[in-house]
Write a protein that holds these residues in place. Sequence first.
Motif, mmCIF file in Angstrom:
data_model
loop_
_atom_site.group_PDB
_atom_site.id
_atom_site.type_symbol
_atom_site.label_atom_id
_atom_site.label_comp_id
_atom_site.label_asym_id
_atom_site.label_seq_id
_atom_site.Cartn_x
_atom_site.Cartn_y
_atom_site.Cartn_z
ATOM 1 N N ARG A 247 0.816 -1.213 0.000
ATOM 2 C CA ARG A 247 0.000 0.000 0.000
ATOM 3 C C ARG A 247 0.848 1.261 0.000
ATOM 4 N N ARG A 248 1.917 1.262 0.782
ATOM 5 C CA ARG A 248 2.761 2.451 0.921
ATOM 6 C C ARG A 248 3.956 2.383 -0.031
ATOM 7 N N PRO A 249 4.383 3.523 -0.556
ATOM 8 C CA PRO A 249 5.561 3.518 -1.425
ATOM 9 C C PRO A 249 6.833 3.275 -0.626
ATOM 10 N N ALA A 250 7.872 2.865 -1.317
ATOM 11 C CA ALA A 250 9.172 2.645 -0.684
ATOM 12 C C ALA A 250 9.994 3.920 -0.660
ATOM 13 N N CYS A 251 9.778 4.792 -1.647
ATOM 14 C CA CYS A 251 10.571 6.010 -1.754
ATOM 15 C C CYS A 251 9.762 7.054 -2.505
ATOM 16 N N VAL A 252 9.865 8.290 -2.045
ATOM 17 C CA VAL A 252 9.310 9.434 -2.760
ATOM 18 C C VAL A 252 10.428 10.457 -2.835
ATOM 19 N N ALA A 253 10.849 10.804 -4.069
ATOM 20 C CA ALA A 253 11.989 11.696 -4.265
ATOM 21 C C ALA A 253 11.642 12.793 -5.257
ATOM 22 N N ASP A 254 11.889 14.031 -4.868
ATOM 23 C CA ASP A 254 11.754 15.161 -5.768
ATOM 24 C C ASP A 254 13.114 15.405 -6.406
ATOM 25 N N THR A 255 13.235 15.010 -7.670
ATOM 26 C CA THR A 255 14.502 15.060 -8.375
ATOM 27 C C THR A 255 14.641 16.367 -9.145
ATOM 28 N N LEU A 256 15.877 16.825 -9.278
ATOM 29 C CA LEU A 256 16.188 18.025 -10.058
ATOM 30 C C LEU A 256 17.065 17.623 -11.231
ATOM 31 N N SER A 257 16.647 18.002 -12.430
ATOM 32 C CA SER A 257 17.426 17.705 -13.633
ATOM 33 C C SER A 257 17.525 18.956 -14.481
ATOM 34 N N LEU A 258 18.692 19.165 -15.047
ATOM 35 C CA LEU A 258 18.914 20.256 -15.980
ATOM 36 C C LEU A 258 18.858 19.682 -17.389
ATOM 37 N N TYR A 259 17.986 20.238 -18.212
ATOM 38 C CA TYR A 259 17.841 19.804 -19.598
ATOM 39 C C TYR A 259 18.325 20.913 -20.521
ATOM 40 N N VAL A 260 19.150 20.535 -21.494
ATOM 41 C CA VAL A 260 19.703 21.483 -22.450
ATOM 42 C C VAL A 260 19.308 21.017 -23.843
ATOM 43 N N ALA A 261 18.680 21.932 -24.603
ATOM 44 C CA ALA A 261 18.241 21.603 -25.961
ATOM 45 C C ALA A 261 19.337 21.966 -26.964
#
Length: 150
Positions: free
Chosen positions: A136-150
Amino acid sequence: MRRFADLDEFAAARGEHLGYSPWREVTQRRVDTFADATDDHQWIHVDPERAAAGPFGGTIAHGYLTLSLVSAFMPEIFHIDGLTMGVNVGLNRVRFPSPVRTGARVRGGAELLDLKNSPAGKLSTVRVTVEVEGERRPACVADTLSLYVA
């Protein structure tokens, strides 16, 4: 897998759930390999006999092993066409609400929380929730930061 034609299309998905990765098993071999890589050989992770009598009835994955799978889940969940580079720049928040028992299957789900301009490109905040099959419960909740370059 959800595909985006470019960063503008990705930005339009702000607030949306982006999808799920495939399920993958967390084997004892993977846990042991992670223990070797990190020098974290606590018995709850690497000693199945002792862990069988412990609080989880067997070995569990390291929290940081579960977190490390996020980098594998994200490209399985979504892809942005036209990028020259995507770089992991960190995390805002990580929680481990429940353990991953060795032998369990996990998957990641992703939600785009934010995408904003930065001097080098676009900085995304994606919340990845690692689910354990049948739990029922998640194992991990993570707010990730990614830099994207076009």
